[in-house]
Design a protein around this motif. Structure first.
Motif, PDB file in Angstrom:
ATOM      1  N   LEU A  91     -21.301   2.490  43.357  1.00 46.95           N
ATOM      2  CA  LEU A  91     -20.032   3.123  43.726  1.00 46.95           C
ATOM      3  C   LEU A  91     -19.847   4.493  43.082  1.00 46.95           C
ATOM      4  CD1 LEU A  91     -17.431   0.200  43.558  1.00 46.95           C
ATOM      5  CD2 LEU A  91     -18.194   1.409  45.594  1.00 46.95           C
ATOM      6  N   SER A  92     -20.804   4.920  42.278  1.00 48.02           N
ATOM      7  CA  SER A  92     -20.626   6.164  41.526  1.00 48.02           C
ATOM      8  C   SER A  92     -21.133   7.390  42.266  1.00 48.02           C
ATOM      9  CB  SER A  92     -21.320   6.069  40.165  1.00 48.02           C
ATOM     10  OG  SER A  92     -22.735   6.023  40.320  1.00 48.02           O
ATOM     11  N   ASN A 133     -26.443   3.726  34.643  1.00 51.66           N
ATOM     12  CA  ASN A 133     -26.042   2.641  35.536  1.00 51.66           C
ATOM     13  C   ASN A 133     -27.076   1.521  35.539  1.00 51.66           C
ATOM     14  OD1 ASN A 133     -23.652   3.857  36.382  1.00 51.66           O
ATOM     15  ND2 ASN A 133     -24.564   4.783  38.195  1.00 51.66           N
ATOM     16  N   GLY A 134     -28.337   1.894  35.690  1.00 48.31           N
ATOM     17  CA  GLY A 134     -29.401   0.899  35.782  1.00 48.31           C
ATOM     18  C   GLY A 134     -29.589   0.113  34.508  1.00 48.31           C
ATOM     19  N   VAL A 135     -29.590   0.809  33.372  1.00 47.19           N
ATOM     20  CA  VAL A 135     -29.790   0.128  32.089  1.00 47.19           C
ATOM     21  C   VAL A 135     -28.625  -0.817  31.801  1.00 47.19           C
ATOM     22  CG1 VAL A 135     -29.895   0.478  29.588  1.00 47.19           C
ATOM     23  CG2 VAL A 135     -31.264   1.922  31.109  1.00 47.19           C
ATOM     24  N   VAL A 136     -27.401  -0.356  32.007  1.00 50.48           N
ATOM     25  CA  VAL A 136     -26.235  -1.206  31.736  1.00 50.48           C
ATOM     26  C   VAL A 136     -26.231  -2.425  32.665  1.00 50.48           C
ATOM     27  CG1 VAL A 136     -23.720  -1.334  31.790  1.00 50.48           C
ATOM     28  CG2 VAL A 136     -24.841   0.680  30.835  1.00 50.48           C
ATOM     29  N   ALA A 137     -26.506  -2.199  33.961  1.00 56.67           N
ATOM     30  CA  ALA A 137     -26.471  -3.302  34.924  1.00 56.67           C
ATOM     31  C   ALA A 137     -27.537  -4.345  34.636  1.00 56.67           C
ATOM     32  CB  ALA A 137     -26.626  -2.761  36.343  1.00 56.67           C
ATOM     33  N   VAL A 147     -20.132  -2.167  37.193  1.00 57.29           N
ATOM     34  CA  VAL A 147     -20.757  -1.143  36.345  1.00 57.29           C
ATOM     35  C   VAL A 147     -20.604   0.241  36.966  1.00 57.29           C
ATOM     36  CG1 VAL A 147     -22.949  -0.302  35.410  1.00 57.29           C
ATOM     37  CG2 VAL A 147     -22.406  -2.744  35.323  1.00 57.29           C
ATOM     38  N   THR A 148     -20.903   0.347  38.252  1.00 54.20           N
ATOM     39  CA  THR A 148     -20.854   1.667  38.893  1.00 54.20           C
ATOM     40  C   THR A 148     -19.424   2.104  39.217  1.00 54.20           C
ATOM     41  OG1 THR A 148     -21.259   0.671  41.094  1.00 54.20           O
ATOM     42  CG2 THR A 148     -23.164   1.439  39.843  1.00 54.20           C
ATOM     43  N   LEU A 149     -18.510   1.145  39.370  1.00 54.83           N
ATOM     44  CA  LEU A 149     -17.101   1.510  39.499  1.00 54.83           C
ATOM     45  C   LEU A 149     -16.629   2.170  38.211  1.00 54.83           C
ATOM     46  CD1 LEU A 149     -14.365   1.520  40.945  1.00 54.83           C
ATOM     47  CD2 LEU A 149     -14.015  -0.824  40.095  1.00 54.83           C
ATOM     48  N   ALA A 150     -17.017   1.588  37.070  1.00 59.42           N
ATOM     49  CA  ALA A 150     -16.644   2.162  35.780  1.00 59.42           C
ATOM     50  C   ALA A 150     -17.262   3.544  35.600  1.00 59.42           C
ATOM     51  CB  ALA A 150     -17.091   1.232  34.654  1.00 59.42           C
ATOM     52  N   LEU A 242     -34.357   2.684  41.060  1.00 60.50           N
ATOM     53  CA  LEU A 242     -33.586   2.870  42.290  1.00 60.50           C
ATOM     54  C   LEU A 242     -32.181   3.397  42.003  1.00 60.50           C
ATOM     55  CD1 LEU A 242     -34.705  -0.264  44.316  1.00 60.50           C
ATOM     56  CD2 LEU A 242     -35.361   2.116  44.687  1.00 60.50           C
ATOM     57  N   PHE A 243     -31.582   2.966  40.899  1.00 60.47           N
ATOM     58  CA  PHE A 243     -30.294   3.551  40.506  1.00 60.47           C
ATOM     59  C   PHE A 243     -30.460   5.050  40.254  1.00 60.47           C
ATOM     60  CE2 PHE A 243     -28.635  -0.760  39.363  1.00 60.47           C
ATOM     61  CZ  PHE A 243     -27.392  -0.648  39.975  1.00 60.47           C
ATOM     62  N   MET A 244     -31.547   5.417  39.612  1.00 61.35           N
ATOM     63  CA  MET A 244     -31.801   6.835  39.344  1.00 61.35           C
ATOM     64  C   MET A 244     -32.050   7.598  40.642  1.00 61.35           C
ATOM     65  SD  MET A 244     -34.180   6.555  35.909  1.00 61.35           S
ATOM     66  CE  MET A 244     -34.294   8.337  35.707  1.00 61.35           C
ATOM     67  N   ALA A 245     -32.778   6.994  41.574  1.00 63.15           N
ATOM     68  CA  ALA A 245     -33.036   7.652  42.858  1.00 63.15           C
ATOM     69  C   ALA A 245     -31.736   7.855  43.636  1.00 63.15           C
ATOM     70  CB  ALA A 245     -34.018   6.816  43.683  1.00 63.15           C
TER      71      ALA A 245
END
Length: 347
Positions: A91-92, A133-137, A147-150, A242-245
């Motif tokens: 969502l970010s 995002n990826g590391v936290v998730a 996570v991505t809303l935050a 994939l979050f990074m991409a």
């Protein structure tokens, strides 16, 4: 269960030896994730050809208008789709588009930083957002939606405050350098260079999904993560990448918009938050993960562009665009589930 079975979504699933005959070409085509997207794209295009061709929908200008719209969305929708195939959600992206836009505009417009320095800086910021995002998730096991809303709130709020503090506004003007303009903001007639970026990213995604081990890992991570991990697939690493991409795609859109519109705006990326997901789902990607294709997302994004601009050419109230997109989304979800069951042999 094998890794291929765990993926549950590769475009062509192997049949068990001796149980069934090799399916026909037609049967294999119908089972493709992008088949429903192709039918939808053709049907929608023909609809607007019939209802709006006299108003210029099929003209060069009309074609360029929906292609330019689709291209800008497709740059971020393609990595969003790969992330959905792996079973995660972001969502970010809207906040990342806006933040990277003002990074370039403030860095080069307000503080006269060379644009070939501020642009990599903005793209690097996008990669950092995706990494976090990826590391936290993956480490907290929290839903990526939360996570991505935050992170969306953090990035968006931070960009808004910093933009006002440094420039006194949420919108900052910028005069693109000629070389930067050629790469990120040039046009061939009425067709924007973002179309080239869109097609290049689609080809790259297609190659990754169909020609590399990483593609198998992506399908397996979304289709059956526990089995994938037992088979040695680095599911956490796949998701982080994939979050990074996805964030990098959002950052690239921010750069493209900044150069094309000669300025950055914190609020500019809000429409991408769900539109990227809508385009991916229309293109055959399942929200449950494990199923979809890059070509399908290309078609889904094109369909989104056709509907968004086609309504304008009909002369109807443009509010009906949302009606069309909502109906398409529902039909796409139903069709995706149907074609997935076909691909899995009716199970």
């Amino acid at each position: 269960m094998s890794l291929n079975q765990a993926a549950q979504a590769a475009p062509a699933l192997p049949e068990k030896a001796g149980e069934q005959q090799e399916p026909s070409l037609l049967a294999r085509t119908v089972r493709r994730p992008e088949f429903g997207a192709l039918i939808g794209a053709v049907a929608v295009y023909l609809f607007f050809v019939v209802t709006a061709s006299d108003a210029g929908f099929t003209s060069v200008a009309g074609t360029a208008s929906w292609l330019d719209t689709a291209a800008e969305l497709g740059v971020v929708a393609t990595p969003v789709a790969l992330l959905l195939i792996a079973g995660e959600f972001d969502l970010s992206i809207g906040s990342t588009v806006g933040a990277t836009s003002v990074i370039v505009a403030i860095g080069s417009g307000t503080y006269t930083m060379p644009q070939w320095v501020s642009i990599p800086l903005a793209l690097g910021f996008g990669l950092l957002v995706g990494l976090v995002n990826g590391v936290v998730a993956t480490r907290t096991k929290l839903p990526s939606f939360i996570v991505t809303l935050a992170s969306s709130l953090v990035v968006g709020g931070g960009a808004l405050g910093i933009s006002r503090a440094l420039s006194g506004s949420t919108a900052v003007t910028l005069t693109p350098e000629p070389s930067v303009q050629a790469v990120f903001g040039s046009k061939e007639g009425q067709f924007q260079v973002s179309i080239v970026w869109w097609l290049a990213i689609t080809v790259l995604a297609w190659w990754v999904l169909t020609r590399t081990r990483t593609g198998s890992w992506i399908y397996a991570t979304g289709g059956a993560p526990d089995v994938a991990r037992d088979a040695g697939v680095p599911t956490a690493r796949v998701k982080i990448g994939l979050f990074m991409a996805t964030s990098a795609g959002a950052a690239l859109v921010g750069v493209l918009q900044t150069i094309s519109y000669s300025g950055g705006d914190v609020t500019r990326g809000s429409s991408f938050i769900f539109n990227g997901v809508i385009a991916a789902v229309i293109g055959g990607v399942l929200l449950q993960g494990g199923y979809g294709s890059a070509i399908g997302v290309l078609l889904g994004t094109a369909t989104y562009g056709i509907v968004s601009l086609g309504i304008f050419y009909t002369g109807w109230n443009t509010d009906y665009a949302q009606l069309f997109l909502g109906a398409l989304l529902l039909v796409a979800v139903l069709a995706n589930n149907y074609f997935r069951k076909l691909a899995l042999g009716g199970r």
